[in-house]
Write an enzyme that holds these catalytic residues in place. Structure first.
Site, mmCIF file in Angstrom:
data_model
loop_
_atom_site.group_PDB
_atom_site.id
_atom_site.type_symbol
_atom_site.label_atom_id
_atom_site.label_comp_id
_atom_site.label_asym_id
_atom_site.label_seq_id
_atom_site.Cartn_x
_atom_site.Cartn_y
_atom_site.Cartn_z
ATOM 1 N N THR A 158 0.869 -1.187 0.000
ATOM 2 C CA THR A 158 0.000 0.000 0.000
ATOM 3 C C THR A 158 0.910 1.243 0.000
ATOM 4 O O THR A 158 1.352 1.668 -1.060
ATOM 5 C CB THR A 158 -0.973 0.012 1.201
ATOM 6 O OG1 THR A 158 -0.251 -0.156 2.408
ATOM 7 C CG2 THR A 158 -1.988 -1.103 1.062
ATOM 8 N N LYS A 184 4.236 -6.708 3.836
ATOM 9 C CA LYS A 184 3.931 -5.313 3.494
ATOM 10 C C LYS A 184 3.612 -4.580 4.794
ATOM 11 O O LYS A 184 3.062 -5.162 5.744
ATOM 12 C CB LYS A 184 2.758 -5.206 2.527
ATOM 13 C CG LYS A 184 1.395 -5.616 3.026
ATOM 14 C CD LYS A 184 0.582 -4.681 3.849
ATOM 15 C CE LYS A 184 0.474 -3.292 3.327
ATOM 16 N NZ LYS A 184 -0.456 -2.501 4.277
ATOM 17 N N THR A 195 1.928 -7.275 13.072
ATOM 18 C CA THR A 195 1.569 -5.901 12.727
ATOM 19 C C THR A 195 1.739 -5.583 11.254
ATOM 20 O O THR A 195 2.498 -4.694 10.900
ATOM 21 C CB THR A 195 2.436 -4.957 13.548
ATOM 22 O OG1 THR A 195 2.480 -5.427 14.870
ATOM 23 C CG2 THR A 195 1.859 -3.577 13.534
ATOM 24 N N GLU A 282 6.646 5.129 7.524
ATOM 25 C CA GLU A 282 6.242 6.321 6.787
ATOM 26 C C GLU A 282 7.090 7.519 7.194
ATOM 27 O O GLU A 282 7.108 7.910 8.351
ATOM 28 C CB GLU A 282 4.741 6.572 6.988
ATOM 29 C CG GLU A 282 3.916 5.527 6.235
ATOM 30 C CD GLU A 282 2.431 5.543 6.561
ATOM 31 O OE1 GLU A 282 1.671 4.989 5.769
ATOM 32 O OE2 GLU A 282 2.056 6.090 7.601
ATOM 33 N N ASN A 405 0.343 11.077 5.841
ATOM 34 C CA ASN A 405 -0.913 10.739 6.496
ATOM 35 C C ASN A 405 -1.916 11.875 6.554
ATOM 36 O O ASN A 405 -3.072 11.668 6.898
ATOM 37 C CB ASN A 405 -0.632 10.183 7.887
ATOM 38 C CG ASN A 405 -0.015 8.806 7.777
ATOM 39 O OD1 ASN A 405 -0.635 7.910 7.237
ATOM 40 N ND2 ASN A 405 1.220 8.677 8.228
ATOM 41 N N SER A 410 -5.520 6.203 3.779
ATOM 42 C CA SER A 410 -5.054 4.803 3.812
ATOM 43 C C SER A 410 -5.966 3.962 4.676
ATOM 44 O O SER A 410 -6.697 4.484 5.496
ATOM 45 C CB SER A 410 -3.630 4.749 4.331
ATOM 46 O OG SER A 410 -3.585 5.245 5.646
#
EC number: 2.3.1.35
Lengths: 410, 410
Positions: A158, A184, A195, A282, A405, A410
């Site tokens: 993603t 992923k 997780t 991220e 974010n 997402s």
């Protein structure tokens, strides 16, 4: 949005072993993303055993609930994963989507629905257009075998900026066996559970009960010791499949000495994948290892480590290359676990910063600042109570995390 | 660094009542900051009672430890607070600094050291230059009375972008009494305890035991229901002083009906101050109220609320004005409290977004997006278990937070 490849990414996807008994296919089914694959089918030979660990979220996704239901059967013939939509919080309709998908896969592969495991990852709460997956299934089945490990890993990404794979060759008894894995994950990463989506494959013959008993502690020492942002996905899944094609004698139990090398290799696989997730955190620009010693027990050490690893103030200081060890003290203090202020010691990059509850005499910040300017940050904290010990891993908190974010749904 | 005033700040510092029996003085002692005051002395008339709540941190600062030691005495003659240095994690030397300071204040004011309460706020782990404070004390004592409430509030600020005060006039029985309060705090704010430095003053006559019994629940419903970044200060302190100058009959106990109006006014004071802290949250651009209903009990509701309020993914979505309610579902799921996925409902800005565990039919995002574009965000979550209920407050997570904390050593 276009995401730049993480500066912490490995140079390339690793060479992968052949795992006899598993074949992949991927396709661009158009679930959400444009111009990339988003659907992955893996087919396993009959006799493949399966193990899995799943999110502890109270709002687990529909595919997770179904995986849990079928896992006790211990047999897997297929795995189907889509990206772009998590089919989470989609109510009764989401459960029906899973039923449609499992039926389509079972028909295509020729197996029972209870031998099909699925996962969905992406936006939460949007109805999953399962017809796109159902319609793609005959074509995917026909394409099985023409897809590389890297392509399979790419189809389930993603916000990941690179595909994450690992491969190890080891032995069970005298028989050479292989373990491959891919995963992923880069946001919504917290270590309360498995997780991410992670899939591990071996050609070894290992009964489902033993496989589960191997996977659970390996996940606990790896996937459950990482955090990017303290948030916990509704879809977290780590599964392991054993195709029994290597010709080894099946282990008698999880304590069978024939498994010693395999356990070590599996630990390496899960830890490598877990670290790759953190390295793709991220907005990450630094990979941070935090070791806590002297805690009341290992669990207390892990809690203190995660309190440090999840602290926005610690993580922003690391992003700013600021050797602000006071924030580490703060994070130890808020963890709620026993810590003796007057015996506490902190090392950063191997340099003793505090000892006996205060800054060391004649503290020279220069070598610590130099360490903070690197990409690999090491923090050690002694809390002076007993012998509990743990290492956890995280990344820094940067403007990149906010940008990703604040913009990306997402 | 120069910090812009928060866009969520009140228009101005409020008019404050006179509180007979308390006098302030401030000075620029040069502890760390240049060109501003950083030391505040408050003197109380004899007979002033005191109550306090303090951080639960296991690495509490030296001043906090000393306040805890003296609090059971119940009497206060002076309060001294410095900004720029928290005197936390400074070991034996930090304790000696507190001793030097308390002695200097006791000498200047003419009281016992056990009637002096102190606090320090700012960088952790640097030795406090207590001589600067000791040397300033005679001058400060001589200046008592020439300082306004706003000036007192300003002297204790660190990364705060505005001074935070509140004033209420109420009655105990038939006697008019006043409550003033001020507070500092904008980062390292988590609601595990009294999460900041906060000082509340009243001219009412209230015994120390009753004062403590009033302060604790008022703090719990306000300061302990806010979070900026989930981090917990080592110095958190809320204290309340009652100078007994208003002429009321001292209440017989915390349940004395004569206190009914006073309790309501005190709740307003603590809640107003707590909200002002959130409105000055580092980098904040939105003030967010999160109400959880239908939880197993009130504590469970608060935990779910804080899980949402502390989620970086929820907070960045709010910063991005993205009505990404899937992240709210995620945060409910990770809280670890009971939630019935199929009875869950979410409202944003009063608009029903989900019902019965899925998005409402014909969901129109437009009014929700409009709400997200405002400065005041309201989120309501029904979790479908029982009648537990709580409201918590937070702010969004923005680039400003990263900038402030990646650069500033606080």
């Amino acid at each position: 949005m276009d995401l730049q490849k993480s500066p912490l990414a490995p140079a390339s996807f690793p060479p992968m072993a052949d795992i006899s008994g598993v074949r992949f296919a991927t396709v661009a089914a158009g679930i959400k993303y444009k111009g990339r694959t988003d659907l992955m089918l893996a087919e396993f030979v009959p006799g493949t055993t399966v193990a899995g660990v799943f999110t502890n979220s109270k709002t687990a996704s529909a595919p997770v609930l179904k995986c849990r239901e079928y896992l006790p059967g211990g047999q897997a013939r297929a795995l189907v994963v889509n990206s772009g939509n998590s089919n989470a919080f989609t109510g009764r309709r989401g459960e029906e989507s899973v039923d449609h998908i499992l039926k389509a896969v079972a028909d295509a592969v020729g197996c029972a629905e209870s031998e099909v495991f699925s996962a969905s990852t992406g936006v939460i709460g949007e109805p999953l257009p399962h017809n796109l997956i159902v319609d793609a299934m005959p074509g995917l089945q026909g394409a099985l075998g023409g897809t590389t490990w890297q392509q399979a890993a790419e189809a389930i990404m993603t916000t990941d900026t690179y595909p994450k794979g690992v491969s190890r060759t080891t032995k069970i008894g005298d028989t050479e066996v292989h373990i491959n894995g891919f995963v992923k994950g880069s946001g919504m990463i917290a270590p309360d559970m498995a997780t991410m989506l992670g899939y591990i494959f071996t050609d070894a013959a290992i009964g489902a009960d033993v496989l589960q008993a191997l996977l659970a502690p390996a996940s606990d020492a790896s996937f459950n010791c990482i955090t990017v942002d303290s948030d916990t996905s509704t879809s977290d899944t780590v599964m392991m499949f054993a195709t029994a094609q290597a010709g080894n004698a099946a282990p008698q139990g999880v304590n069978d000495p024939a498994l010693n090398d395999f356990k070590r290799a599996l630990d390496e696989v899960t830890l490598d994948l877990a670290h790759q997730v953190v390295r793709d955190g991220e907005g990450a620009t630094k990979f941070v290892a935090i070791t806590v010693t002297g805690a009341e027990n290992d669990l207390a050490a892990k809690r203190i480590g995660l309190s440090i690893a999840n602290s926005p103030l610690v993580k922003t200081a690391i992003a700013g290359e600021d050797a602000n060890w006071g924030r580490i003290v703060m994070a130890v203090g808020k963890a709620g676990e026993a810590a003796d202020r007057d015996k506490m010691g902190i090392l950063i990059g191997g340099v003793q910063v505090t000892q006996d509850g205060m800054r060391v005499e004649g503290y020279d910040e220069a070598p610590v600042v130099k360490h903070m300017q690197g990409q690999e940050i090491e923090i050690e904290v002694e809390v002076g109570i007993a012998n509990g010990r743990a290492t956890v891993w995280t990344c820094d908190l940067t403007h990149g995390y906010i940008s990703i974010n604040g913009d990306y749904r997402s």
